[in-house]
Design a protein around this motif. Sequence first.
Motif, PDB file in Angstrom:
ATOM      1  N   PRO A  21       0.821  -1.227   0.000  1.00 52.90           N
ATOM      2  CA  PRO A  21       0.000   0.000   0.000  1.00 52.90           C
ATOM      3  C   PRO A  21       0.849   1.269   0.000  1.00 52.90           C
ATOM      4  CG  PRO A  21      -0.849  -1.568   1.591  1.00 52.90           C
ATOM      5  CD  PRO A  21       0.445  -2.139   1.080  1.00 52.90           C
ATOM      6  N   LYS A  22       1.940   1.254   0.768  1.00 52.79           N
ATOM      7  CA  LYS A  22       2.822   2.428   0.820  1.00 52.79           C
ATOM      8  C   LYS A  22       3.499   2.650  -0.517  1.00 52.79           C
ATOM      9  CE  LYS A  22       4.018   2.782   5.629  1.00 52.79           C
ATOM     10  NZ  LYS A  22       4.948   2.260   6.638  1.00 52.79           N
ATOM     11  N   GLU A  23       3.936   1.551  -1.127  1.00 52.80           N
ATOM     12  CA  GLU A  23       4.600   1.673  -2.425  1.00 52.80           C
ATOM     13  C   GLU A  23       3.624   2.204  -3.462  1.00 52.80           C
ATOM     14  OE1 GLU A  23       6.316  -1.910  -3.998  1.00 52.80           O
ATOM     15  OE2 GLU A  23       7.159  -0.828  -5.705  1.00 52.80           O
ATOM     16  N   LYS A  24       2.396   1.733  -3.381  1.00 46.65           N
ATOM     17  CA  LYS A  24       1.377   2.205  -4.314  1.00 46.65           C
ATOM     18  C   LYS A  24       1.152   3.701  -4.150  1.00 46.65           C
ATOM     19  CE  LYS A  24      -1.459  -1.802  -5.333  1.00 46.65           C
ATOM     20  NZ  LYS A  24      -2.714  -2.503  -5.044  1.00 46.65           N
ATOM     21  N   ALA A  25       1.054   4.151  -2.905  1.00 47.63           N
ATOM     22  CA  ALA A  25       0.854   5.582  -2.644  1.00 47.63           C
ATOM     23  C   ALA A  25       2.028   6.386  -3.194  1.00 47.63           C
ATOM     24  CB  ALA A  25       0.700   5.821  -1.149  1.00 47.63           C
ATOM     25  N   ASP A  26       3.223   5.859  -3.000  1.00 46.01           N
ATOM     26  CA  ASP A  26       4.439   6.505  -3.489  1.00 46.01           C
ATOM     27  C   ASP A  26       4.394   6.627  -5.019  1.00 46.01           C
ATOM     28  OD1 ASP A  26       7.261   7.411  -3.209  1.00 46.01           O
ATOM     29  OD2 ASP A  26       7.701   5.540  -4.246  1.00 46.01           O
ATOM     30  N   ILE A  27       4.035   5.540  -5.670  1.00 40.71           N
ATOM     31  CA  ILE A  27       3.974   5.525  -7.137  1.00 40.71           C
ATOM     32  C   ILE A  27       2.901   6.492  -7.640  1.00 40.71           C
ATOM     33  CG2 ILE A  27       3.375   4.110  -9.148  1.00 40.71           C
ATOM     34  CD1 ILE A  27       4.789   1.764  -7.717  1.00 40.71           C
ATOM     35  N   LYS A  84       8.022  -1.838 -22.892  1.00 42.51           N
ATOM     36  CA  LYS A  84       7.824  -0.413 -23.150  1.00 42.51           C
ATOM     37  C   LYS A  84       7.281   0.289 -21.903  1.00 42.51           C
ATOM     38  CE  LYS A  84       6.078   2.564 -26.764  1.00 42.51           C
ATOM     39  NZ  LYS A  84       4.957   2.767 -27.697  1.00 42.51           N
ATOM     40  N   GLN A  85       6.320  -0.365 -21.251  1.00 46.38           N
ATOM     41  CA  GLN A  85       5.707   0.258 -20.077  1.00 46.38           C
ATOM     42  C   GLN A  85       6.661   0.295 -18.893  1.00 46.38           C
ATOM     43  OE1 GLN A  85       1.779  -1.828 -20.086  1.00 46.38           O
ATOM     44  NE2 GLN A  85       1.055   0.259 -20.235  1.00 46.38           N
ATOM     45  N   THR A  86       7.519  -0.723 -18.808  1.00 54.07           N
ATOM     46  CA  THR A  86       8.527  -0.710 -17.746  1.00 54.07           C
ATOM     47  C   THR A  86       9.463   0.469 -17.930  1.00 54.07           C
ATOM     48  OG1 THR A  86       8.448  -3.109 -17.558  1.00 54.07           O
ATOM     49  CG2 THR A  86      10.380  -2.027 -16.645  1.00 54.07           C
ATOM     50  N   GLN A  87       9.859   0.685 -19.181  1.00 49.24           N
ATOM     51  CA  GLN A  87      10.757   1.791 -19.494  1.00 49.24           C
ATOM     52  C   GLN A  87      10.120   3.122 -19.099  1.00 49.24           C
ATOM     53  OE1 GLN A  87      11.602   2.134 -23.629  1.00 49.24           O
ATOM     54  NE2 GLN A  87      13.765   2.539 -23.331  1.00 49.24           N
ATOM     55  N   GLU A  88       8.859   3.266 -19.453  1.00 54.53           N
ATOM     56  CA  GLU A  88       8.110   4.482 -19.144  1.00 54.53           C
ATOM     57  C   GLU A  88       7.993   4.658 -17.625  1.00 54.53           C
ATOM     58  OE1 GLU A  88       6.396   7.794 -20.894  1.00 54.53           O
ATOM     59  OE2 GLU A  88       7.379   6.113 -21.879  1.00 54.53           O
ATOM     60  N   PHE A  89       7.699   3.548 -16.961  1.00 54.08           N
ATOM     61  CA  PHE A  89       7.556   3.551 -15.502  1.00 54.08           C
ATOM     62  C   PHE A  89       8.859   3.977 -14.835  1.00 54.08           C
ATOM     63  CE2 PHE A  89       8.234   0.960 -11.611  1.00 54.08           C
ATOM     64  CZ  PHE A  89       7.269   1.532 -10.807  1.00 54.08           C
ATOM     65  N   LEU A  90       9.971   3.390 -15.297  1.00 55.98           N
ATOM     66  CA  LEU A  90      11.271   3.715 -14.699  1.00 55.98           C
ATOM     67  C   LEU A  90      11.628   5.176 -14.944  1.00 55.98           C
ATOM     68  CD1 LEU A  90      13.341   0.499 -15.524  1.00 55.98           C
ATOM     69  CD2 LEU A  90      12.358   1.185 -13.326  1.00 55.98           C
ATOM     70  N   LYS A  91      11.235   5.679 -16.104  1.00 51.91           N
ATOM     71  CA  LYS A  91      11.505   7.080 -16.430  1.00 51.91           C
ATOM     72  C   LYS A  91      10.782   7.980 -15.425  1.00 51.91           C
ATOM     73  CE  LYS A  91       9.994   9.491 -20.136  1.00 51.91           C
ATOM     74  NZ  LYS A  91       9.521   9.474 -21.537  1.00 51.91           N
ATOM     75  N   ILE A  92       9.534   7.655 -15.152  1.00 53.02           N
ATOM     76  CA  ILE A  92       8.749   8.452 -14.207  1.00 53.02           C
ATOM     77  C   ILE A  92       9.339   8.357 -12.808  1.00 53.02           C
ATOM     78  CG2 ILE A  92       6.493   8.666 -13.089  1.00 53.02           C
ATOM     79  CD1 ILE A  92       5.235   7.799 -15.772  1.00 53.02           C
ATOM     80  N   MET A  93       9.678   7.145 -12.379  1.00 51.16           N
ATOM     81  CA  MET A  93      10.225   6.955 -11.042  1.00 51.16           C
ATOM     82  C   MET A  93      11.539   7.709 -10.883  1.00 51.16           C
ATOM     83  SD  MET A  93       7.980   5.254  -9.539  1.00 51.16           S
ATOM     84  CE  MET A  93       8.618   4.549  -8.010  1.00 51.16           C
ATOM     85  N   ASP A  94      12.336   7.662 -11.950  1.00 55.68           N
ATOM     86  CA  ASP A  94      13.653   8.279 -11.900  1.00 55.68           C
ATOM     87  C   ASP A  94      13.559   9.790 -11.911  1.00 55.68           C
ATOM     88  OD1 ASP A  94      16.402   7.666 -11.806  1.00 55.68           O
ATOM     89  OD2 ASP A  94      16.593   8.512 -13.827  1.00 55.68           O
ATOM     90  N   SER A  95      12.740  10.322 -12.806  1.00 52.12           N
ATOM     91  CA  SER A  95      12.702  11.768 -12.965  1.00 52.12           C
ATOM     92  C   SER A  95      11.984  12.459 -11.807  1.00 52.12           C
ATOM     93  CB  SER A  95      12.052  12.142 -14.299  1.00 52.12           C
ATOM     94  OG  SER A  95      10.659  12.041 -14.190  1.00 52.12           O
ATOM     95  N   THR A  96      11.251  11.704 -10.994  1.00 49.14           N
ATOM     96  CA  THR A  96      10.552  12.339  -9.880  1.00 49.14           C
ATOM     97  C   THR A  96      11.311  12.209  -8.563  1.00 49.14           C
ATOM     98  OG1 THR A  96       9.250  10.311  -9.699  1.00 49.14           O
ATOM     99  CG2 THR A  96       8.216  12.155 -10.813  1.00 49.14           C
ATOM    100  N   SER A  97      12.457  11.531  -8.581  1.00 50.05           N
ATOM    101  CA  SER A  97      13.203  11.305  -7.336  1.00 50.05           C
ATOM    102  C   SER A  97      13.537  12.604  -6.618  1.00 50.05           C
ATOM    103  CB  SER A  97      14.487  10.533  -7.624  1.00 50.05           C
ATOM    104  OG  SER A  97      14.161   9.238  -8.019  1.00 50.05           O
TER     105      SER A  97
END
Length: 151
Positions: A21-27, A84-97
Amino acid sequence: MSIFSRFLPKKKPVEIKNNIPKEKADIRKRFGIYCHSHHGTSGNKLCPKCTALLATVMTKMDRCPYGITKPICDRCERPCFGAKQTQEFLKIMDSTSKRMFLRHPMMSVKHKLASMGVDYAKYQQQKKLDDKVKAKEKAAKERAKERKGKK
Ligand SMILES: [Zn+2]
């Protein structure tokens, strides 16, 4: 699911802490930050593309083969969102750090710790593997010695 289930007290986790749940909120937060600044959305709204990706991520998390012992998704060795979606996901996670750290320092630190936990688990796994290889090599050497001794 019954309509009333949400009013019932939640069952407490027994041993392993469920961090999903915490990870989901974070994402969710990160997707919001990213979509607002890159796709011009605001409030709780995300653009159709981000909404679709977020829905995929949430569904896949619920079906994660690791269950609640799962590593955090952005450090998973076998991401299940599709290439493709993993790449997009990682981009979002990375750029929002960076932004996450400014807006939600505690959440950000906890994410970092979870990430370190993955590194530590990998280190332990590798160490176990190395020990096994060493033990095998040692056994092989001893066998070779025995063979020589018999000659
Ligand atoms: Zn978007």
